[in-house]
Design a protein around this motif. Structure first.
Motif, mmCIF file in Angstrom:
data_model
loop_
_atom_site.group_PDB
_atom_site.id
_atom_site.type_symbol
_atom_site.label_atom_id
_atom_site.label_comp_id
_atom_site.label_asym_id
_atom_site.label_seq_id
_atom_site.Cartn_x
_atom_site.Cartn_y
_atom_site.Cartn_z
ATOM 1 N N THR A 14 -18.328 -23.955 27.802
ATOM 2 C CA THR A 14 -16.880 -23.950 27.618
ATOM 3 C C THR A 14 -16.318 -22.781 28.411
ATOM 4 O OG1 THR A 14 -17.098 -22.612 25.623
ATOM 5 C CG2 THR A 14 -16.951 -25.004 25.319
ATOM 6 N N HIS A 24 -9.007 -24.362 19.653
ATOM 7 C CA HIS A 24 -10.178 -25.197 19.909
ATOM 8 C C HIS A 24 -10.002 -25.883 21.264
ATOM 9 C CE1 HIS A 24 -7.478 -28.100 17.811
ATOM 10 N NE2 HIS A 24 -7.933 -28.913 18.759
ATOM 11 N N ILE A 70 -14.962 -27.893 18.865
ATOM 12 C CA ILE A 70 -15.660 -26.901 19.685
ATOM 13 C C ILE A 70 -14.619 -25.914 20.208
ATOM 14 C CG2 ILE A 70 -17.645 -28.300 20.306
ATOM 15 C CD1 ILE A 70 -16.304 -29.055 22.897
ATOM 16 N N SER A 71 -15.109 -24.737 20.593
ATOM 17 C CA SER A 71 -14.209 -23.677 21.021
ATOM 18 C C SER A 71 -14.949 -22.733 21.959
ATOM 19 C CB SER A 71 -13.714 -22.920 19.779
ATOM 20 O OG SER A 71 -12.855 -21.876 20.129
ATOM 21 N N ASP A 74 -18.409 -21.507 22.973
ATOM 22 C CA ASP A 74 -19.523 -22.417 22.656
ATOM 23 C C ASP A 74 -20.267 -22.844 23.912
ATOM 24 O OD1 ASP A 74 -18.979 -22.393 19.939
ATOM 25 O OD2 ASP A 74 -17.774 -24.234 20.005
ATOM 26 N N GLN A 75 -21.572 -22.971 23.760
ATOM 27 C CA GLN A 75 -22.423 -23.530 24.803
ATOM 28 C C GLN A 75 -22.669 -24.992 24.427
ATOM 29 O OE1 GLN A 75 -23.358 -21.847 27.673
ATOM 30 N NE2 GLN A 75 -21.892 -20.390 26.834
ATOM 31 N N LEU A 76 -22.505 -25.880 25.389
ATOM 32 C CA LEU A 76 -22.617 -27.301 25.124
ATOM 33 C C LEU A 76 -23.755 -27.936 25.898
ATOM 34 C CD1 LEU A 76 -18.820 -28.186 25.525
ATOM 35 C CD2 LEU A 76 -20.027 -27.472 23.443
ATOM 36 N N ARG A 98 -22.859 -29.119 20.431
ATOM 37 C CA ARG A 98 -22.716 -27.662 20.433
ATOM 38 C C ARG A 98 -24.103 -27.091 20.214
ATOM 39 N NH1 ARG A 98 -20.546 -26.844 15.940
ATOM 40 N NH2 ARG A 98 -18.430 -27.427 16.482
ATOM 41 N N ASP A 99 -24.528 -26.225 21.123
ATOM 42 C CA ASP A 99 -25.852 -25.609 21.041
ATOM 43 C C ASP A 99 -25.748 -24.330 20.226
ATOM 44 O OD1 ASP A 99 -28.371 -24.555 21.379
ATOM 45 O OD2 ASP A 99 -28.355 -24.676 23.571
ATOM 46 N N ASN A 100 -26.328 -24.363 19.023
ATOM 47 C CA ASN A 100 -26.299 -23.204 18.129
ATOM 48 C C ASN A 100 -27.549 -22.342 18.246
ATOM 49 O OD1 ASN A 100 -23.777 -23.828 16.928
ATOM 50 N ND2 ASN A 100 -24.780 -25.447 15.768
ATOM 51 N N ASP A 105 -25.250 -29.442 17.157
ATOM 52 C CA ASP A 105 -24.275 -30.138 16.322
ATOM 53 C C ASP A 105 -23.499 -31.121 17.182
ATOM 54 O OD1 ASP A 105 -24.953 -28.660 14.062
ATOM 55 O OD2 ASP A 105 -23.448 -27.123 14.492
#
Length: 145
Positions: A14, A24, A70-71, A74-76, A98-100, A105
């Motif tokens: 992002t 967001h 997402i915001s 965030d890495q996607l 979304r990579d946590n 997610d």
């Protein structure tokens, strides 16, 4: 649906400018993530600059179902698979995760259809062989002629 359902997970970060007034990522930006992931993957998988091919993929249809917010920052990861590989078109199924760090997610799912057209005439033509070769391993359903 999980990331395991997608043979390719393409990273797309992002950006600060992606956030809207509500804090967001704005809905239209999801389509940009789809476009970026598909075309970056095509360039990587084919080893060629797809803009230099005599046939180009134009987007004929796209859709998105929003599941989670997402915001930035965030890495996607954008999941890519192919639902249909036709003569002149490719129907992609996509997912934004979304990579946590320790989990992914699901934030959105979507579709993206490339129709290959002659670069000069813009008339539909067969998918270039280099594109077809890269796409075939990602097909998850029976291909139609």
């Amino acid at each position: 649906m999980s990331d395991l359902d997608y043979p390719v997970l393409w990273p797309v970060p992002t950006r600060w400018a992606d956030n809207d007034h509500y804090g967001h990522v704005n809905n239209v930006t999801y389509y940009s993530y789809f476009d970026t992931a598909v075309n970056a993957w095509l360039i990587h998988a084919t080893g060629t600059d797809i803009r230099d091919l005599p046939a180009i993929g134009v987007v004929a249809q796209t859709s998105c179902t929003f599941i989670g917010s997402i915001s930035f920052p965030d890495q996607l990861l954008v999941g890519i698979r192919i639902a249909r590989l036709g003569n002149s078109s490719i129907n992609y199924d996509l997912a934004i995760f979304r990579d946590n760090g320790d989990s992914l997610d699901l934030a959105a799912t979507g579709t993206f259809v490339h129709v290959y057209v002659d670069d000069a005439t813009r008339k539909p033509v067969p998918i270039p062989p280099v594109i077809r070769a890269a796409a075939e391993p990602l097909v998850v359903t029976a291909a139609e002629p």
